[in-house]
Design an enzyme around this catalytic site. Structure first.
Site, PDB file in Angstrom:
ATOM      1  N   ASP A   1      -9.476 -59.379  40.887  1.00 44.44           N
ATOM      2  CA  ASP A   1     -10.003 -59.578  39.542  1.00 44.44           C
ATOM      3  C   ASP A   1      -9.762 -58.358  38.653  1.00 44.44           C
ATOM      4  O   ASP A   1     -10.708 -57.623  38.355  1.00 44.44           O
ATOM      5  CB  ASP A   1     -11.520 -59.863  39.650  1.00 44.44           C
ATOM      6  CG  ASP A   1     -12.110 -60.378  38.345  1.00 44.44           C
ATOM      7  OD1 ASP A   1     -11.343 -60.602  37.409  1.00 44.44           O
ATOM      8  OD2 ASP A   1     -13.339 -60.552  38.296  1.00 44.44           O
TER       9      ASP A   1
ATOM     10  N   GLU B   1     -16.956 -69.415  39.838  1.00 45.69           N
ATOM     11  CA  GLU B   1     -18.068 -68.643  39.284  1.00 45.69           C
ATOM     12  C   GLU B   1     -19.058 -69.546  38.540  1.00 45.69           C
ATOM     13  O   GLU B   1     -19.481 -69.245  37.427  1.00 45.69           O
ATOM     14  CB  GLU B   1     -17.547 -67.524  38.373  1.00 45.69           C
ATOM     15  CG  GLU B   1     -16.661 -66.542  39.120  1.00 45.69           C
ATOM     16  CD  GLU B   1     -16.194 -65.355  38.294  1.00 45.69           C
ATOM     17  OE1 GLU B   1     -16.130 -65.467  37.054  1.00 45.69           O
ATOM     18  OE2 GLU B   1     -15.888 -64.315  38.900  1.00 45.69           O
TER      19      GLU B   1
ATOM     20  N   GLU C   1     -11.988 -54.508  31.014  1.00 43.90           N
ATOM     21  CA  GLU C   1     -13.236 -54.779  31.736  1.00 43.90           C
ATOM     22  C   GLU C   1     -13.501 -53.772  32.863  1.00 43.90           C
ATOM     23  O   GLU C   1     -14.507 -53.066  32.861  1.00 43.90           O
ATOM     24  CB  GLU C   1     -13.200 -56.200  32.292  1.00 43.90           C
ATOM     25  CG  GLU C   1     -14.423 -56.539  33.114  1.00 43.90           C
ATOM     26  CD  GLU C   1     -14.365 -57.956  33.690  1.00 43.90           C
ATOM     27  OE1 GLU C   1     -13.414 -58.690  33.407  1.00 43.90           O
ATOM     28  OE2 GLU C   1     -15.295 -58.308  34.432  1.00 43.90           O
TER      29      GLU C   1
END
Ligand code: GCV
Length: 831
Positions: free
Chosen positions: A380, A301, A408
Site C-alpha cells: 500500500d 477495507e 500518504e
C-alpha cells in the site's frame, strides 16, 4: 481556409471573458508550473497564433499559446504580421495545402515543425486530433519556458499509454481522503461547488502534462455520487474540464443498485442489477457524452463487493463494462482487494499475496473495456516495496499502474519526497514474463501483451491550499504526467524541467533544487523504513509519524515480524508465505535467497537475525542505526541547501519552503530516535558508534524542576526521549527549569515539544529569568495525543552558557493543547 481575423480575435475575447467571469479567482495554474516567466533570452519564434479549425480544443490551444507567449515575452504585444504559429489537425493541414508534407499522426500524437521561407517564418503545431494540438501547444510552451530554442523546432511525440488519469479521493462533503491540501475544489456540503474556476485551472495543469482523465471522487463511500442531483453537478465539472481534453470518471459503489436504486440485491449477475446499471449509465451519458468511465473498489477495507454473493471481480467488472461499452466508457477495477482481518499468528498468511491470488486466476475473463488497476507495490504505497507481481500475472487483461501523488505514507507533503525515482524504478522493472524482457512500462502501456488499453493512474489529493499544500510537492504531480506520457524520461530530467518552469532558470537554482529532489526519497526511506521494512508509521491511524509496533499483531497484514532475535517477513517459497512464487522464475530466483535479494528489499522478503550481514558486510542492526542518522543528517542538509538559494528565488517561496524544511529536519530526528531506540531495546545490540540511546546534550522534561507540569508516559514509548513527556494541566501555565552543569560555551538550543490539535499553546524560553524567545504551537498536525505525529522541534537560537545558569521553558496551554514538552537539547555551536 486561410486563418481569418475572427479566428484571431475570438479567442482573445474568450480569454477576456474567462478573466471577467472569475474576477479574483484565487487558485490558478500559474501557482504551479504554468508561470511562463521571461527567461531573459529572446523567444526567437513568431508570436502571432492562428488556427485552421474551430474546435474548442484547438481554440484552447491557441488561447494557451497566446497567454504563454505574452507572459514569456514580458507583456510585449504579440506580433501582427505574416509570421505565425499555425495550429491544425493533419487533415486541416492537408485541406489548407494539398501538397503538405505533414506525416500522418496517431490521435494523441503531435508534430511541431518550423518552416522558414524567404519572407515568412511559420511554426506548425499539428495534431492527430484537436486534443493532440493542445498537447503540442503545451509542449512548445514548456520548451520556451525552459529557455530552449524553438526557432528551428522539429518535435514529434505521442503518449506511451492511452490511460493517463488522476484519481481524486474527494468526498461529497468536501473532505479529501489522504489529502493534505485543504478542502476539495470539486465538492462541498454534499454538492458540486458553485465556483468551478479552480477546476478549469486544474484541467489546464493536467492537460499541460498530457493527462486525459480525472476520476473525481473517493473510492470509499461513493454511492452518493450516482444520484441524479449529484450527476447534474458532475456534468458541470465535466464542462469545466472539457476545453482541456480532460474527461471525467466516477468511483462507484458496487452496492449502488441496492443503496440508491432501491433493489433488493446488488448481485452483479442479477438481471435487474444489470438493467439498473445500464439505465444509470445512459443517464450519465445523456448528461456527459464524453464520460470516461468508472473506478471500482470492492471487497476491500469494508467496501461492499461481489464476494458477498459468491461472485468474482470479473462478474462485477463485466456488469459495469457491459453498461459502459455502448457509450465508449471503461472500468478501472482496482486490484487492491485483501482481507484486513488476517491472522497474524499464521506464518503463511500474507497480505502481499492477495492481489495476485485473486486476480491471476481471472486473467482473460474480463471484458475488453475493463482495466485492472494495480498499486505499484503489493501492499500500500509504502516508502519501498517490490513491484507488484500481478503486473506479470495478467497477460490477457489490460492493466494500469496506480501510484500515489499525495504523500500518504511518504511524509504527507510536510516532508520533501520526490517520488519520480520510485515510480521510474517500477516502470523499468523487468518482470521477465516467459523469460523475455517485459518491463512494467510496456505491460501497462499495453504493448507487452498487445492489449488495447492500459496506463497510469495517479492518486492526486489536489485541494484548495496551493494545489498540493507544499510548493515542491507539485513536482510529483508534474512528474506523474510526464512519466505517463513518456516513461523513458529520467526523473532528474523531469525535476530539471519542473524547476525551470516553476522556480527559476538560474543554473545554480536548478542544480540545487534538482539535487534536493533527487535525494529526498532515499533520505526519507533512510529515516523511516530502510531495508524493505516499509514505512514504520502508525498504520492504524494517521500513517504519518513513527509507531513501529502498530503494524504487528493485527489483521491489517503490514507485519514486519520484529522480535528479540531478528526482523523481516519470510515470503520465500522454501520456508515462508510463498509470495516469491508469484513472480516469474527469473525474478523469483533473485528474491528467494537472502544472498541475492537487494539490500533495500531484504526485510520485505526475509526474516533474518539482526547480525545478518548485508552485501557490504555491515550488519542489519548497524544499518538500521546508520541509515537513520544519515537520513536525518540529509534532511538537515536540505535546509542548508535551500538557504543557499536566498536572494536567487522568489522571497515568499524561499521563506515558505525554508519553514517546511526546518520542520522536516526536526521531524526526521523524531523518526530517527524512535526507530533506533526501538530496535536498540528489542535487539539489545548497541550501536557500534555509540549514538543510539545516548543523548548527552539533552535535558529531559521529566528531569526538570517542574512547576505545574505533570510527567506522563508517551504512547508509543519510542516517540519521546526516554518514553516520557511533561504536560501542563494548569490554565495559567507551567514551567520546567534546569540548572546548566555543562561546560562554558556557545550552544545551539533545540526545544522538542508536542504541537497538539485543539489549541495553540505558547512556549517561552528564558535564561536566568530573562525571556529570550517565544513561539506558538499552531501547526496543523495529526492527533490530540502527544507522540511522533506531532513531536516538533524548535531550533532557531544560539545561547552562551556557563555552569549554574538556569534554563527555563514556560508552557501556556490553549484549549485542548497542553503545551507538552519532551526535552531541550544544547548542541555545541560550531565557531
Ligand atoms: C481510499 C489505503 C489508504 C486508504 C485508501 C486505500 C485505498 O489503505 O489508507 O485511505 O482508501 O488505501 O487505496 O483504497
Amino acid at each position: 481556409m486561410k486563418p481569418g481575423i475572427l479566428q484571431f480575435i475570438l479567442p482573445i475575447l474568450f480569454i477576456v471573458a474567462i478573466a471577467c467571469a472569475h474576477p479574483g479567482a484565487a487558485q490558478t495554474a500559474a501557482q504551479a508550473w504554468l508561470r511562463y516567466r521571461p527567461t531573459g533570452k529572446p523567444l526567437g519564434v513568431p508570436t502571432r497564433v492562428s488556427t485552421l479549425g474551430q474546435s474548442v480544443l484547438e481554440q484552447t490551444a491557441a488561447i494557451e499559446l497566446r497567454r504563454g507567449l505574452l507572459s514569456l515575452s514580458g507583456g510585449a504585444p504579440l506580433e501582427d504580421g505574416p509570421n505565425m504559429i499555425l495550429l491544425g489537425t493533419v487533415q486541416e493541414m492537408h485541406t489548407r495545402d494539398s501538397k503538405s508534407t505533414v506525416p500522418s499522426l496517431e490521435p494523441e500524437e503531435f508534430f511541431i515543425s518550423a518552416l522558414r521561407g524567404d519572407l515568412v517564418r511559420e511554426i506548425d503545431i499539428v495534431g492527430g486530433s484537436d486534443r493532440a494540438i493542445l498537447y503540442g501547444a503545451f509542449a512548445f510552451l514548456r520548451n520556451l519556458a525552459q529557455g530552449n530554442d524553438m526557432s528551428k523546432a522539429k518535435l514529434r511525440e505521442r503518449p506511451a499509454m492511452p490511460v493517463r488519469w488522476v484519481d481524486e479521493w474527494d468526498n461529497a462533503d468536501g473532505s479529501i481522503e489522504r489529502g493534505y491540501a485543504g478542502h476539495s475544489i470539486f465538492f462541498d456540503a454534499g454538492h458540486v461547488r458553485d465556483d468551478l474556476a479552480p477546476v478549469a485551472e486544474y484541467a489546464r495543469l493536467l492537460a499541460s502534462i498530457g493527462i486525459n482523465g480525472c476520476n473525481l471522487n473517493n473510492v470509499n463511500g461513493s454511492s452518493p455520487f450516482l444520484t441524479s442531483e449529484m450527476l447534474q453537478g458532475v456534468a458541470r465539472i465535466a464542462e469545466a474540464m472539457r476545453p482541456y481534453g480532460v474527461r471525467i470518471g466516477l468511483s462507484v459503489d458496487i452496492a449502488s443498485p441496492q443503496k440508491i436504486g432501491g433493489l433488493v440485491t446488488y448481485d452483479p449477475v442479477d438481471p435487474a442489477v444489470k438493467a439498473w446499471w445500464a439505465t444509470k449509465v445512459s443517464e450519465i451519458y445523456d448528461l456527459i457524452p464524453d464520460f470516461a468511465g468508472f473506478t471500482v473498489k470492492a471487497d476491500s477495507e469494508g467496501q461492499p463487493g461481489p464476494a458477498s454473493f459468491g461472485r468474482t471481480p470479473a462478474d462485477a467488472a463485466n456488469t459495469l463494462a457491459a453498461a459502459l461499452a455502448p457509450h465508449g466508457g471503461v472500468v478501472l477495477y482496482r486490484a487492491f482487494v485483501y482481507n484486513h482481518h488476517a491472522d497474524w499468528r499464521d506464518p503463511k498468511a500474507d497480505r502481499a499475496r492477495a492481489a495476485y491470488d485473486i486476480f491471476h486466476p481471472l486473467d482473460g475473463k474480463f471484458a475488453p473495456n475493463v482495466i485492472i488497476q494495480t498499486k505499484e507495490g503489493p501492499i500500500d504505497f509504502q516508502v519501498r516495496e517490490p513491484v507488484s507481481p500481478l503486473f506479470g500475472g495478467l497477460s490477457h487483461t489490460s492493466q494500469a499502474m496506480e501510484v500515489q501523488i499525495t504523500q500518504e505514507y511518504t511524509g504527507q507533503q510536510r516532508h520533501l519526497v520526490y517520488l519520480a525515482p520510485m515510480w521510474k524504478q517500477v516502470l523499468d522493472f523487468d518482470m521477465r514474463v516467459g523469460g523475455a524482457t517485459t518491463p512494467v512500462q510496456r505491460i501497462v502501456a499495453g504493448t507487452a501483451f498487445h492489449r488495447p488499453l492500459g496506463g497510469m493512474v495517479g492518486v492526486s489529493g489536489i485541494g484548495q491550499q496551493a494545489w498540493l499544500g507544499s510548493p515542491l510537492a507539485l513536482a510529483n504531480l508534474y512528474a506523474f504526467g510526464r512519466l505517463a506520457w513518456n516513461p523513458d524520461l529520467k526523473p532528474e530530467q523531469i525535476a530539471d524541467e519542473w524547476t525551470r518552469q516553476t522556480i527559476s532558470n538560474d543554473p545554480a537554482v536548478v542544480r540545487t533544487v534538482e539535487e534536493m529532489l533527487m535525494q529526498s526519497w532515499p533520505a526519507y526511506e533512510s529515516y523511516t523504513g530502510p531495508l524493505g521494512l516499509q514505512t514504520l508509521t502508525d498504520i492504524t491511524g494517521s500513517h504519518y509519524g513513527p509507531n513501529i509496533e502498530s503494524s504487528e499483531n493485527n489483521g491489517w497484514g503490514q507485519w514486519h515480524r520484529a522480535d528479540h532475535e531478528g526482523v523481516g517477513m519470510d515470503r520465500t517459497v522454501s520456508s515462508g508465505t510463498g509470495y516469491v512464487s508469484q513472480y516469474s522464475p527469473d525474478v523469483a530466483r533473485i528474491y528467494e535467497s537472502a544472498a541475492t535479494t537487494p539490500d533495500d528489499l531484504l526485510l520485505f522478503f526475509h526474516h533474518v537475525p539482526y547480525t545478518f550481514e548485508l552485501h557490504d558486510g555491515k550488519t542489519v542492526i548497524q544499518y538500521i542505526y546508520d541509515s537513520h542518522y544519515q537520513g536525518a543528517a540529509q534532511a538537515a542538509q536540505f535546509v542548508d541547501d535551500w538557504e543557499s538559494l536566498k536572494g536567487r528565488i522568489d522571497p515568499e517561496l524561499y521563506a515558505d519552503m525554508l519553514g517546511r524544511l526546518q520542520y522536516q529536519a526536526g521531524h526526521a530526528i523524531v523518526w530517527r530516535d524512535a526507530v533506533v531506540q526501538y530496535f536498540l531495546k528489542l535487539s539489545g545490540i548497541p550501536d557500534e558508534r555509540g549514538r543510539a540511546g545516548h543523548y548527552p546534550n539533552r535535558l529531559e522534561a521529566e528531569d526538570a524542576r517542574l512547576t505545574g507540569y505533570k510527567v506522563i508516559d508517551v504512547t508509543p514509548w519510542e516517540d519521546a526521549s526516554g518514553g516520557k513527556a511533561a504536560m501542563c494541566p494548569v490554565a495559567s501555565g507551567c514551567t520546567a527549569d534546569w540548572t546548566w552543569k555543562g561546560a562554558t560555551g556557545s550552544f545551539r538550543l533545540a526545544v522538542q515539544y508536542f504541537d497538539l490539535q485543539g489549541g495553540d499553546a505558547r512556549f517561552t524560553f528564558s535564561l536566568n529569568g530573562h525571556a529570550l524567545i517565544g513561539w506558538t504551537a499552531n501547526a496543523t498536525l495529526p492527533s490530540k495525543f502527544p507522540h511522533g505525529d506531532n513531536s516538533t522541534r524548535f531550533a532557531v537560537l544560539t545561547v552562551n552558557l556557563k555552569p549554574g545558569d538556569v534554563l527555563s521553558i514556560a508552557g501556556l496551554p490553549d484549549g485542548a493543547d497542553p503545551a507538552a514538552l519532551d526535552y531541550i537539547e544544547l548542541l555545541p555551536a560550531t565557531p
